[in-house]
Design an enzyme around this catalytic site. Structure first.
Site, PDB file in Angstrom:
ATOM      1  N   SER A  39     -43.599  70.114  97.306  1.00 13.62           N
ATOM      2  CA  SER A  39     -44.090  70.439  95.968  1.00 13.62           C
ATOM      3  C   SER A  39     -44.250  69.153  95.183  1.00 13.62           C
ATOM      4  CB  SER A  39     -43.113  71.371  95.245  1.00 13.62           C
ATOM      5  OG  SER A  39     -41.912  70.679  94.926  1.00 13.62           O
ATOM      6  N   ILE A 100     -38.500  68.629  96.233  1.00  8.58           N
ATOM      7  CA  ILE A 100     -38.701  68.710  94.786  1.00  8.58           C
ATOM      8  C   ILE A 100     -38.723  67.295  94.237  1.00  8.58           C
ATOM      9  CG2 ILE A 100     -36.201  69.003  94.363  1.00  8.58           C
ATOM     10  CD1 ILE A 100     -36.995  70.657  91.859  1.00  8.58           C
ATOM     11  N   ILE A 131     -35.214  65.277  97.994  1.00  5.64           N
ATOM     12  CA  ILE A 131     -35.565  64.782  96.669  1.00  5.64           C
ATOM     13  C   ILE A 131     -36.728  63.802  96.829  1.00  5.64           C
ATOM     14  CG2 ILE A 131     -34.789  63.512  94.645  1.00  5.64           C
ATOM     15  CD1 ILE A 131     -33.508  66.299  95.001  1.00  5.64           C
ATOM     16  N   LYS A 132     -37.801  64.094  96.115  1.00  6.03           N
ATOM     17  CA  LYS A 132     -39.031  63.315  96.230  1.00  6.03           C
ATOM     18  C   LYS A 132     -39.012  62.170  95.227  1.00  6.03           C
ATOM     19  CE  LYS A 132     -43.614  65.021  97.506  1.00  6.03           C
ATOM     20  NZ  LYS A 132     -44.658  66.021  97.174  1.00  6.03           N
ATOM     21  N   VAL A 133     -39.197  60.936  95.732  1.00  5.90           N
ATOM     22  CA  VAL A 133     -39.132  59.741  94.888  1.00  5.90           C
ATOM     23  C   VAL A 133     -40.390  58.897  95.112  1.00  5.90           C
ATOM     24  CG1 VAL A 133     -37.827  57.637  94.377  1.00  5.90           C
ATOM     25  CG2 VAL A 133     -36.605  59.725  95.045  1.00  5.90           C
TER      26      VAL A 133
END
Length: 330
Positions: A39, A100, A131-133
């Site tokens: 997402s 996310i 966790i999207k960074v």
């Protein structure tokens, strides 16, 4: 699909929406078509703006700040997606993840990214969450810190081989420091390079619709040089805009061992309709380098292309996030 077992290639869905999760998402997992999902702020902006499934929760949250409302909505969806994947996926530890993204306005804030990544991961509380960074200088440091704490990370907005190297270096160091069996992906964006450069390439008699694939392949080689089995290359931005290309062009041409392709729902539907595909014959790294030498000799500043795409991607995610927040309070 047999491809998954044969070469550890996975197809993930780049889409999240509440009704979709309870219906087609489950079917795609049960049928072994997809093995995970991703997402981003733009996806949530579209889902929350266009679906009535969020209305009741939105009404209940109106006393909160826009950011708090967004997080509650997003966490609800990501938690549900992670539960569905945990229930229906085949328990392959390489897959079954949902991503996310941290607030895109934190892209240059190392400490803010770490704090938000920790908080989101802890709040959702499921191990199959990534966790999207974003792949910025601050992002590289945050990636290392988060993985060192045992948090799975999706390094996103990767356009250049240099970014791929820096992301993998950070993830590799963090995973080794954590001493845990956590997973990470390096999300290399593909189609946006062709959309930006094809007109110039055609004018300079360079091959069109090739830069994205060859650049992604070069990044794939760089990630694999670290030989960390817990880090995979994920090919993103694989939707097709040109009517001259097959709808699943950016999936069909990147079926590589130990890789992932996260595709829009329409692309996945075309993929299924067209039937099973064979692994792609990969260009060698030397051939990739020769292509880039030809591009440079034609006067194309590929570093400027990378820089512009990263800046455009960061701005687009910030704008989507801002637009979304503005719609959350009645």
């Amino acid at each position: 699909m047999a491809l998954k077992e044969d070469i550890n290639f996975s197809l993930w869905c780049d889409f999240i929406e509440r009704d979709f999760l309870e219906n087609q998402f489950k079917s795609l997992i049960k049928d072994k078509i997809i093995q995970g999902a991703t997402s981003n702020p733009a996806i949530f902006e579209s889902a929350i703006s266009n679906s009535v499934a969020y209305r009741q929760q939105l009404d209940m949250l109106q006393a909160n700040s826009e950011k708090k409302i967004y997080e509650e909505l997003a966490i609800t969806d990501i938690t549900r997606a992670s539960e569905i994947l945990a229930d229906l996926h085949n328990n392959d530890a390489d897959d079954g993840f949902i991503s996310i993204e941290v607030d895109p306005t934190l892209c240059d804030d190392e400490e803010g990214t770490i704090e938000e990544g920790e908080r989101l991961y802890k709040t959702i509380g499921n191990e199959n969450v990534m966790i999207k960074v974003p792949a910025t200088k601050a992002g590289y440091k945050a990636m290392k810190a988060l993985t060192a704490q045992g948090i799975n990370v999706n390094a996103t907005l990767v356009f250049s081989p240099e970014q791929a190297i820096e992301c993998t270096k950070a993830l590799d160091a963090g995973i080794k420091e954590s001493k845990k069996d956590i997973k990470a992906v390096v999300s290399v964006f593909v189609s946006r390079l062709d959309r930006m450069c094809d007109a110039e390439f055609e004018y300079k008699k360079l091959p069109v619709t090739q830069l994205g694939i060859i650049n992604a392949t070069k990044c794939y080689y760089e990630v694999n040089k670290f030989k960390n089995k817990n880090i995979r290359t994920l090919f993103a931005s694989t939707g097709v805009k040109s009517p001259e290309l097959s709808p699943s062009y950016y999936v069909d041409t990147l079926i590589y061992p130990n890789s992932i392709n996260t595709a829009p729902l329409a692309t996945i539907e075309n993929w299924v309709k067209d039937g099973s595909k064979k692994p792609t014959k990969m260009m060698s790294e030397e051939e990739c380098d020769l292509f880039f030498a030809k591009v440079a000799s034609a006067g194309v500043n590929i570093q400027k292309v990378y820089d512009d795409l990263l800046n455009d991607g960061l701005v687009a995610f910030k704008d989507s996030f801002k637009d979304l927040l503005s719609k959350l309070v009645s």
